[in-house]
Design a protein around this motif. Structure first.
Motif, mmCIF file in Angstrom:
data_model
loop_
_atom_site.group_PDB
_atom_site.id
_atom_site.type_symbol
_atom_site.label_atom_id
_atom_site.label_comp_id
_atom_site.label_asym_id
_atom_site.label_seq_id
_atom_site.Cartn_x
_atom_site.Cartn_y
_atom_site.Cartn_z
ATOM 1 N N LEU A 106 32.403 52.314 45.672
ATOM 2 C CA LEU A 106 31.798 51.893 44.414
ATOM 3 C C LEU A 106 31.667 53.130 43.528
ATOM 4 N N ARG A 139 30.209 54.890 40.577
ATOM 5 C CA ARG A 139 29.124 54.897 39.603
ATOM 6 C C ARG A 139 29.308 56.095 38.674
ATOM 7 N N THR A 198 36.941 42.151 50.906
ATOM 8 C CA THR A 198 38.076 42.983 50.500
ATOM 9 C C THR A 198 39.376 42.402 51.028
ATOM 10 N N MET A 255 36.628 41.925 46.294
ATOM 11 C CA MET A 255 35.990 43.171 45.863
ATOM 12 C C MET A 255 36.823 43.856 44.790
ATOM 13 N N GLN A 256 38.143 43.695 44.881
ATOM 14 C CA GLN A 256 39.054 44.356 43.939
ATOM 15 C C GLN A 256 38.930 43.812 42.515
ATOM 16 N N LEU A 257 38.281 42.664 42.349
ATOM 17 C CA LEU A 257 38.120 42.087 41.012
ATOM 18 C C LEU A 257 37.099 42.850 40.178
ATOM 19 N N ASP A 258 36.268 43.650 40.824
ATOM 20 C CA ASP A 258 35.275 44.476 40.138
ATOM 21 C C ASP A 258 35.915 45.824 39.802
ATOM 22 N N ARG A 259 35.967 46.169 38.534
ATOM 23 C CA ARG A 259 36.634 47.405 38.102
ATOM 24 C C ARG A 259 35.936 48.659 38.624
ATOM 25 N N ARG A 260 34.698 48.529 39.045
ATOM 26 C CA ARG A 260 33.978 49.693 39.574
ATOM 27 C C ARG A 260 34.362 49.986 41.019
ATOM 28 N N ILE A 261 35.086 49.065 41.638
ATOM 29 C CA ILE A 261 35.442 49.188 43.047
ATOM 30 C C ILE A 261 36.844 49.776 43.186
#
Length: 341
Positions: free
Chosen positions: A20, A22, A59, A64-70
């Motif tokens: 993640l 941040r 994953t 999980m890959q749909l979140d750009r922060r991941i």
């Protein structure tokens, strides 16, 4: 319930890492996780809350890959095809058809504005197109398989009109509707009573025997793992710390964390202790992992080496463990743990 698999690999994770990102730091949610699921095999993924089990399953599903922060690195290989380098389009093609998932929270996974019939039929249509009459009969059969006898009422219902346990059974029916080759089940029987739980586990076992479906089962219940698993994978602080057949895990756990989990189970025979053993401390915050082995602050076997060097996952007997001081002794740490095809 255990079944011997064909040995042919369906799913393989190679040093999977999920981070993640941040603004101020990168938080490792999964660290170099490695596991293999063969065709027709049940692999139980166990560990405390916060160990990275659910993140690993999501994953594999490509969620999980749909979140750009991941950020996801390492390999996710399904049926010989590398998915992690192909992007979401490849995951979307497999999702719900070849790979299905039962989530922990059914009420947040079901759409509140559609009836159960519409949502259940969507999963069924991923695999086959039936006449209206045949489709409804199949939906009722699916609900009956998961212990729902009043299927007509449930099909007409919206999620909020059903109990949590009933919604969980609907979610399991949805996942099984398309007869996936791989089922990712994240605590699928947590909200169910023991009778329905046994029925669901028997259903999963029957499907894998009948169709060769593979199952990656995330569970806290070591009894379920002992009864159903062909292999048990133990995760701690985002990484695989032990991977072995259940006979080896339950009779002679190599990693002290696995041994600690087993010690917490109440004995079925003899006198029960007044206070059950407990592993001291808690799973570390992934943003503040200790140096060396993440389990070392809670481990009675820890040495200076444990507190400075993170051990690799190495072969021990018919399994593997990530520990500098496994039960059988350091002299048996001979070769890197590979997952044979």
């Amino acid at each position: 319930m255990r079944n011997s698999s064909s040995g042919e690999t369906l799913l393989r994770l190679n040093n999977l890492a999920v981070n993640l990102h941040r603004p101020d730091r990168t938080v490792p949610l999964v660290r170099n996780a490695t596991l293999r699921v063969a065709r027709g095999e049940v692999v139980c993924l166990v560990g405390e809350s916060g160990s990275g089990k659910s993140v690993t399953a999501r994953t594999i599903m490509g969620l999980m890959q749909l979140d750009r922060r991941i950020g996801v690195t390492g390999g996710i290989e399904f049926d010989g095809e590398e998915l992690n380098r192909r992007g979401d389009e490849q995951f979307a093609r497999l999702r719900g058809k070849d790979i299905a998932m039962v989530f922990q929270e059914p009420l947040s996974s079901l759409d509140p504005v559609f009836t159960i019939e519409l949502q259940l039929a969507q999963g069924l249509r991923r695999r086959e197109r039936l006449s209206r009459q045949a489709e409804r009969a199949r939906l009722l059969e699916l609900l009956n398989d998961v212990g729902i006898r009043d299927g007509e009422r449930v099909l007409r219902s919206y999620p909020h009109q059903l109990s949590g346990g009933m919604c969980q059974r609907v979610m399991i029916a949805m996942a099984l509707a398309a007869r996936p080759r791989l089922l990712l089940a994240d605590e699928p029987t947590t909200a169910l009573d023991v009778t329905i739980q046994a029925q669901i586990l028997e259903l999963l076992d029957g499907l894998r025997r009948e169709s060769g479906m593979s199952v990656l089962l995330v569970t806290h219940d070591m009894g379920v793992a002992a009864d159903l698993a062909d292999r048990v994978v133990v995760m701690y602080a985002g990484r695989t710390v032990e991977d072995a057949p259940p006979e080896q895990v339950f009779r002679h756990a190599e990693h002290p964390y696995t041994a600690g989990l087993l010690a917490c189970i109440p004995p079925l025979e003899g006198d029960r202790p007044a206070v059950l053993p407990a592993i001291p401390g808690s799973v570390p915050d992934p943003s503040r992992l200790p140096q060396g082995c993440a389990f070392s602050p809670r481990c009675q076997r820890a040495t200076d080496r444990c507190r400075s060097e993170d051990p690799p996952l190495l072969e021990i007997g018919s399994g593997a463990a990530a520990c500098w001081h496994p039960t059988t002794g350091e002299e048996q740490l001979a070769a890197p743990a590979g997952v044979s095809p």
